[in-house]
Design a protein around this motif. Structure first.
Motif, PDB file in Angstrom:
ATOM      1  N   THR A 223       0.841  -1.195   0.000  1.00  0.00           N
ATOM      2  CA  THR A 223       0.000   0.000   0.000  1.00  0.00           C
ATOM      3  C   THR A 223       0.876   1.246   0.000  1.00  0.00           C
ATOM      4  O   THR A 223       2.080   1.182   0.270  1.00  0.00           O
ATOM      5  CB  THR A 223      -0.928   0.032   1.228  1.00  0.00           C
ATOM      6  OG1 THR A 223      -0.128   0.073   2.426  1.00  0.00           O
ATOM      7  CG2 THR A 223      -1.818  -1.202   1.261  1.00  0.00           C
ATOM      8  N   LEU A 224       0.271   2.370  -0.300  1.00  0.00           N
ATOM      9  CA  LEU A 224       0.993   3.638  -0.327  1.00  0.00           C
ATOM     10  C   LEU A 224       1.478   3.987   1.074  1.00  0.00           C
ATOM     11  O   LEU A 224       0.719   3.970   2.039  1.00  0.00           O
ATOM     12  CB  LEU A 224       0.074   4.742  -0.851  1.00  0.00           C
ATOM     13  CG  LEU A 224       0.710   6.106  -1.129  1.00  0.00           C
ATOM     14  CD1 LEU A 224       1.734   5.996  -2.258  1.00  0.00           C
ATOM     15  CD2 LEU A 224      -0.370   7.122  -1.492  1.00  0.00           C
ATOM     16  N   GLN A 225       2.790   4.290   1.199  1.00  0.00           N
ATOM     17  CA  GLN A 225       3.394   4.578   2.489  1.00  0.00           C
ATOM     18  C   GLN A 225       4.274   5.821   2.391  1.00  0.00           C
ATOM     19  O   GLN A 225       4.758   6.169   1.301  1.00  0.00           O
ATOM     20  CB  GLN A 225       4.258   3.394   2.963  1.00  0.00           C
ATOM     21  CG  GLN A 225       3.507   2.098   3.175  1.00  0.00           C
ATOM     22  CD  GLN A 225       2.647   2.114   4.426  1.00  0.00           C
ATOM     23  OE1 GLN A 225       3.011   2.703   5.435  1.00  0.00           O
ATOM     24  NE2 GLN A 225       1.489   1.478   4.353  1.00  0.00           N
ATOM     25  N   ALA A 226       4.478   6.466   3.532  1.00  0.00           N
ATOM     26  CA  ALA A 226       5.340   7.646   3.561  1.00  0.00           C
ATOM     27  C   ALA A 226       6.807   7.270   3.481  1.00  0.00           C
ATOM     28  O   ALA A 226       7.632   8.042   2.992  1.00  0.00           O
ATOM     29  CB  ALA A 226       5.085   8.452   4.832  1.00  0.00           C
ATOM     30  N   TYR A 227       7.162   6.082   3.965  1.00  0.00           N
ATOM     31  CA  TYR A 227       8.553   5.646   3.990  1.00  0.00           C
ATOM     32  C   TYR A 227       8.699   4.322   3.247  1.00  0.00           C
ATOM     33  O   TYR A 227       7.754   3.533   3.161  1.00  0.00           O
ATOM     34  CB  TYR A 227       9.043   5.491   5.431  1.00  0.00           C
ATOM     35  CG  TYR A 227       8.868   6.738   6.271  1.00  0.00           C
ATOM     36  CD1 TYR A 227       9.686   7.837   6.078  1.00  0.00           C
ATOM     37  CD2 TYR A 227       7.869   6.811   7.240  1.00  0.00           C
ATOM     38  CE1 TYR A 227       9.532   8.995   6.831  1.00  0.00           C
ATOM     39  CE2 TYR A 227       7.703   7.964   8.004  1.00  0.00           C
ATOM     40  CZ  TYR A 227       8.528   9.045   7.798  1.00  0.00           C
ATOM     41  OH  TYR A 227       8.368  10.181   8.549  1.00  0.00           O
ATOM     42  N   SER A 228       9.901   4.065   2.759  1.00  0.00           N
ATOM     43  CA  SER A 228      10.143   2.855   1.970  1.00  0.00           C
ATOM     44  C   SER A 228      10.433   1.642   2.846  1.00  0.00           C
ATOM     45  O   SER A 228      10.665   0.554   2.330  1.00  0.00           O
ATOM     46  CB  SER A 228      11.319   3.086   1.010  1.00  0.00           C
ATOM     47  OG  SER A 228      12.493   3.443   1.724  1.00  0.00           O
ATOM     48  N   SER A 229      10.418   1.794   4.155  1.00  0.00           N
ATOM     49  CA  SER A 229      10.697   0.704   5.084  1.00  0.00           C
ATOM     50  C   SER A 229       9.853   0.907   6.339  1.00  0.00           C
ATOM     51  O   SER A 229       9.480   2.043   6.667  1.00  0.00           O
ATOM     52  CB  SER A 229      12.185   0.694   5.455  1.00  0.00           C
ATOM     53  OG  SER A 229      12.433  -0.086   6.612  1.00  0.00           O
ATOM     54  N   PRO A 230       9.529  -0.177   7.065  1.00  0.00           N
ATOM     55  CA  PRO A 230       8.801   0.010   8.328  1.00  0.00           C
ATOM     56  C   PRO A 230       9.638   0.710   9.385  1.00  0.00           C
ATOM     57  O   PRO A 230       9.095   1.249  10.352  1.00  0.00           O
ATOM     58  CB  PRO A 230       8.448  -1.417   8.740  1.00  0.00           C
ATOM     59  CG  PRO A 230       9.451  -2.276   8.057  1.00  0.00           C
ATOM     60  CD  PRO A 230       9.736  -1.600   6.754  1.00  0.00           C
ATOM     61  N   TRP A 231      10.968   0.708   9.223  1.00  0.00           N
ATOM     62  CA  TRP A 231      11.858   1.372  10.183  1.00  0.00           C
ATOM     63  C   TRP A 231      12.095   2.818   9.771  1.00  0.00           C
ATOM     64  O   TRP A 231      12.359   3.105   8.603  1.00  0.00           O
ATOM     65  CB  TRP A 231      13.191   0.647  10.291  1.00  0.00           C
ATOM     66  CG  TRP A 231      13.074  -0.668  11.002  1.00  0.00           C
ATOM     67  CD1 TRP A 231      13.008  -1.903  10.446  1.00  0.00           C
ATOM     68  CD2 TRP A 231      12.985  -0.854  12.422  1.00  0.00           C
ATOM     69  NE1 TRP A 231      12.882  -2.868  11.428  1.00  0.00           N
ATOM     70  CE2 TRP A 231      12.870  -2.252  12.652  1.00  0.00           C
ATOM     71  CE3 TRP A 231      12.992   0.003  13.509  1.00  0.00           C
ATOM     72  CZ2 TRP A 231      12.752  -2.792  13.927  1.00  0.00           C
ATOM     73  CZ3 TRP A 231      12.890  -0.527  14.774  1.00  0.00           C
ATOM     74  CH2 TRP A 231      12.775  -1.906  14.990  1.00  0.00           C
ATOM     75  N   VAL A 232      11.976   3.715  10.738  1.00  0.00           N
ATOM     76  CA  VAL A 232      12.187   5.142  10.512  1.00  0.00           C
ATOM     77  C   VAL A 232      13.303   5.608  11.443  1.00  0.00           C
ATOM     78  O   VAL A 232      13.200   5.477  12.663  1.00  0.00           O
ATOM     79  CB  VAL A 232      10.907   5.962  10.782  1.00  0.00           C
ATOM     80  CG1 VAL A 232      11.166   7.443  10.579  1.00  0.00           C
ATOM     81  CG2 VAL A 232       9.770   5.480   9.883  1.00  0.00           C
ATOM     82  N   PHE A 233      14.376   6.118  10.867  1.00  0.00           N
ATOM     83  CA  PHE A 233      15.515   6.601  11.645  1.00  0.00           C
ATOM     84  C   PHE A 233      15.619   8.118  11.479  1.00  0.00           C
ATOM     85  O   PHE A 233      15.514   8.635  10.366  1.00  0.00           O
ATOM     86  CB  PHE A 233      16.804   5.940  11.174  1.00  0.00           C
ATOM     87  CG  PHE A 233      16.798   4.440  11.331  1.00  0.00           C
ATOM     88  CD1 PHE A 233      17.066   3.852  12.559  1.00  0.00           C
ATOM     89  CD2 PHE A 233      16.497   3.618  10.243  1.00  0.00           C
ATOM     90  CE1 PHE A 233      17.043   2.478  12.709  1.00  0.00           C
ATOM     91  CE2 PHE A 233      16.481   2.250  10.383  1.00  0.00           C
ATOM     92  CZ  PHE A 233      16.751   1.657  11.617  1.00  0.00           C
ATOM     93  N   ARG A 234      15.835   8.798  12.613  1.00  0.00           N
ATOM     94  CA  ARG A 234      15.854  10.260  12.595  1.00  0.00           C
ATOM     95  C   ARG A 234      17.038  10.793  13.395  1.00  0.00           C
ATOM     96  O   ARG A 234      17.451  10.212  14.399  1.00  0.00           O
ATOM     97  CB  ARG A 234      14.587  10.846  13.210  1.00  0.00           C
ATOM     98  CG  ARG A 234      13.322  10.622  12.423  1.00  0.00           C
ATOM     99  CD  ARG A 234      12.205  11.450  13.018  1.00  0.00           C
ATOM    100  NE  ARG A 234      10.918  11.163  12.399  1.00  0.00           N
ATOM    101  CZ  ARG A 234       9.807  10.942  13.040  1.00  0.00           C
ATOM    102  NH1 ARG A 234       9.826  10.990  14.380  1.00  0.00           N
ATOM    103  NH2 ARG A 234       8.699  10.703  12.412  1.00  0.00           N
ATOM    104  N   ILE A 235      17.510  11.965  12.953  1.00  0.00           N
ATOM    105  CA  ILE A 235      18.415  12.786  13.743  1.00  0.00           C
ATOM    106  C   ILE A 235      17.715  14.134  13.896  1.00  0.00           C
ATOM    107  O   ILE A 235      17.331  14.757  12.907  1.00  0.00           O
ATOM    108  CB  ILE A 235      19.765  12.989  13.049  1.00  0.00           C
ATOM    109  CG1 ILE A 235      20.445  11.647  12.776  1.00  0.00           C
ATOM    110  CG2 ILE A 235      20.682  13.878  13.899  1.00  0.00           C
ATOM    111  CD1 ILE A 235      21.712  11.773  11.947  1.00  0.00           C
TER     112      ILE A 235
END
Length: 209
Positions: free
Chosen positions: A194-206
């Motif tokens: 389905t359409l998602q904001a990220y290409s992976s279920p994991w979101v890494f941020r700084i």
């Protein structure tokens, strides 16, 4: 792409400046010997004024190098609700570029998408007596996504997608309130079909706040 690079540099500059403005010695001498200054109360135990609990900053999110390439900018306003809890809101913007080759012309085409939205989040310091500044992190993020990439020659439509994210954030403090935050979050609603904001279920941020 130059616009994205300039925007990223500007956000980091502003975030660093805002964070630097918060890196000050405690004006009310809330620092106990060998301990960090209080974040939400005075030495007498009285709550700090609302303005002294606010944090301003931002950071990078949704970073993916390669094909597709994506990068996000996320200004943040956070509030020190207690010594161990932080609440906040943020604005999201994610740029994505996907390169394909047109089989009929053998030419490379750049397909792009712009996503935007907002988020609310909460942080809670888990075990400060063992590991200081390690937070459980939960948030709800909602973004308006393009259903198709720009560059295909078809009308662009948009869909709102929500993502509950859970994980951990480690904050390297550089002042009473300011800090550099490293987050590893998991999207509970991720579905590769389905359409998602990220290409992976994991979101890494700084982020900086």
């Amino acid at each position: 792409m130059k616009f994205i690079q300039k925007s990223l540099f500007l956000l980091l500059f502003l975030s660093s400046g805002l964070a630097f403005g918060q890196i000050t010695e405690d004006p009310e001498d809330r620092r106990n010997p060998g301990k960090e200054p209080n974040r939400a109360t005075t030495p007498e135990g009285d709550p700090l004024p609302f303005s002294q609990r606010l944090r301003f900053g931002g950071g990078i999110s949704g970073l993916s190098i390669g094909n597709p390439f994506s990068i996000g900018l996320s200004p943040v306003l956070a509030y020190q609700a207690s010594e161990r809890a932080v609440l906040g809101v943020g604005i999201n913007y994610i740029y994505t570029r996907f390169r394909v080759v047109d089989a009929s012309t053998n030419q490379r085409i750049n397909l792009t998408a712009n996503q935007y939205g907002g988020r609310v989040f909460g942080l809670y310091e888990i075990i400060p007596s063992v590991i200081q500044n390690l937070y459980a992190h939960g948030e709800l993020e909602t973004n308006s996504l393009q259903d198709t990439y720009k560059g295909l020659g078809v009308p662009i439509t948009r869909t709102w997608v929500s993502a509950p994210l859970v994980g951990l954030t480690y904050s390297q403090r550089i002042g009473r309130l300011a800090g550099i935050n490293l987050s590893a979050l998991y999207n509970l609603n991720y579905n590769a079909n389905t359409l998602q904001a990220y290409s992976s279920p994991w979101v890494f941020r700084i982020s900086f706040f």
